[in-house]
Design a protein around this motif. Structure first.
Motif, PDB file in Angstrom:
ATOM      1  N   UNK A  31       0.832  -1.208   0.000  1.00  0.00           N
ATOM      2  CA  UNK A  31       0.000   0.000   0.000  1.00  0.00           C
ATOM      3  C   UNK A  31       0.865   1.255   0.000  1.00  0.00           C
ATOM      4  N   UNK A  32       1.841   1.298   0.904  1.00  0.00           N
ATOM      5  CA  UNK A  32       2.676   2.487   1.038  1.00  0.00           C
ATOM      6  C   UNK A  32       3.495   2.773  -0.210  1.00  0.00           C
ATOM      7  N   UNK A  33       4.011   1.732  -0.835  1.00  0.00           N
ATOM      8  CA  UNK A  33       4.790   1.918  -2.062  1.00  0.00           C
ATOM      9  C   UNK A  33       3.910   2.522  -3.159  1.00  0.00           C
ATOM     10  N   UNK A  34       2.631   2.178  -3.146  1.00  0.00           N
ATOM     11  CA  UNK A  34       1.691   2.744  -4.126  1.00  0.00           C
ATOM     12  C   UNK A  34       1.660   4.260  -4.049  1.00  0.00           C
ATOM     13  N   UNK A  36       3.993   6.304  -3.564  1.00  0.00           N
ATOM     14  CA  UNK A  36       5.125   6.908  -4.269  1.00  0.00           C
ATOM     15  C   UNK A  36       4.797   7.117  -5.733  1.00  0.00           C
ATOM     16  N   UNK A  37       4.088   6.174  -6.317  1.00  0.00           N
ATOM     17  CA  UNK A  37       3.828   6.214  -7.751  1.00  0.00           C
ATOM     18  C   UNK A  37       2.513   6.894  -8.119  1.00  0.00           C
ATOM     19  N   UNK A  38       1.530   6.863  -7.222  1.00  0.00           N
ATOM     20  CA  UNK A  38       0.245   7.474  -7.534  1.00  0.00           C
ATOM     21  C   UNK A  38      -0.501   7.817  -6.250  1.00  0.00           C
ATOM     22  N   UNK A  39      -0.607   9.116  -5.968  1.00  0.00           N
ATOM     23  CA  UNK A  39      -1.363   9.553  -4.794  1.00  0.00           C
ATOM     24  C   UNK A  39      -2.835   9.206  -4.952  1.00  0.00           C
ATOM     25  N   UNK A  40      -3.321   9.281  -6.188  1.00  0.00           N
ATOM     26  CA  UNK A  40      -4.738   8.970  -6.445  1.00  0.00           C
ATOM     27  C   UNK A  40      -5.037   7.494  -6.155  1.00  0.00           C
ATOM     28  N   UNK A 150      -7.618  11.333   2.639  1.00  0.00           N
ATOM     29  CA  UNK A 150      -6.437  11.776   1.887  1.00  0.00           C
ATOM     30  C   UNK A 150      -5.173  11.186   2.522  1.00  0.00           C
ATOM     31  N   UNK A 151      -5.028   9.882   2.374  1.00  0.00           N
ATOM     32  CA  UNK A 151      -3.878   9.215   2.964  1.00  0.00           C
ATOM     33  C   UNK A 151      -2.562   9.732   2.430  1.00  0.00           C
ATOM     34  N   UNK A 152      -2.502  10.009   1.137  1.00  0.00           N
ATOM     35  CA  UNK A 152      -1.274  10.516   0.532  1.00  0.00           C
ATOM     36  C   UNK A 152      -0.899  11.865   1.134  1.00  0.00           C
ATOM     37  N   UNK A 153      -1.902  12.664   1.450  1.00  0.00           N
ATOM     38  CA  UNK A 153      -1.642  13.962   2.075  1.00  0.00           C
ATOM     39  C   UNK A 153      -1.038  13.812   3.458  1.00  0.00           C
TER      40      UNK A 153
END
Length: 234
Positions: A31-34, A36-40, A150-153
């Motif tokens: 999940x976390x590596x995702x 890096x490549x796509x916040x969406x 907004x996990x990426x945020x």
């Protein structure tokens, strides 16, 4: 009941719960590596694993497994110390073939659990829990706000702080030591304990531990570098 009253049963419970937690770690890492490549894409996963009933149920199960794993570790540690008696206070050289991690598993595990409290306060509490109680915006210490989904945020925000990055790297190191012994020991306890396979499982343990360490460290350092050179929050 032998799973509770006997040493073998307690070790078996420790092993099964540990294996489940390793599988969860690998899922969490993917999940976390995702992110890096796509916040969406990462936020889509966060939305699926937000306050939905199955995600909440899964969280309760994982929390229960962590509690069982730690409780049984405490019981086994205290039982081992009682069995050693006064000899447990003597300073002895580490036996040949016994790793430092294997002699300090409980202390390392305690460090891992303590840092989990920090992790939960920064992510789970402000994401899933905030959604459950109906909060639609979370105010951060810099005055900005984020949606609980907004996990990426949240990843970008927290990993832009140097002290957080250092704390998490310490956590990953402790986790590496814990896994290098815990993975093969758990598999040995459930029955794969012949000499040939034991050597192989020890190699697998180091591979898994290193993969987990490098994966999580990569995500953490990536977002910290992004905050320094990409204009992220600090």
């Amino acid at each position: 009941m032998w799973l509770i009253n006997s040493s073998i049963g307690r070790k078996f419970v420790m092993s099964i719960s540990g294996i489940v937690l390793v599988l969860f770690l690998l899922f969490h890492l993917s999940m976390n590596v995702t992110a890096v490549f796509s916040a969406e894409a990462y936020n889509t996963i966060c939305a699926l694993l937000g306050a939905n009933w199955y995600a909440v149920a899964g969280t309760v199960v994982i929390a229960g497994i962590i509690a069982i794993h730690f409780t049984y570790a405490l019981i086994l540690t205290l039982a081992n110390r009682r069995a050693r008696g006064k000899s447990s206070y003597k300073v002895n050289a580490r036996p040949k073939g016994v790793s430092w991690a294997s002699q300090n598993m409980f202390v390392i595990g305690l460090v891992v659990v303590c840092f989990m409290i920090l992790h939960f306060s920064q992510f789970w509490y402000k994401m899933m829990f905030a959604e459950i109680i109906g909060h639609h915006e979370i105010e951060l210490c810099n005055g900005s706000t984020l949606s609980p989904q907004d996990g990426a945020g949240f990843v970008a925000y927290y990993f832009s702080h140097l002290w957080v990055v250092v704390a998490y790297l310490v956590w990953y190191v402790a986790l590496w030591f814990h896994l290098t012994h815990g993975v093969w020991s758990a598999i040995q306890t459930v029955g794969f304990n012949n000499e040939l396979w034991l050597k192989r499982w020890k190699a697998v343990a180091y591979v898994v531990a290193t993969l987990v360490f490098l994966g999580f460290a990569f995500v953490t350092l990536y977002f910290y570098a992004l905050s320094l050179f990409g204009g992220g929050c600090c």
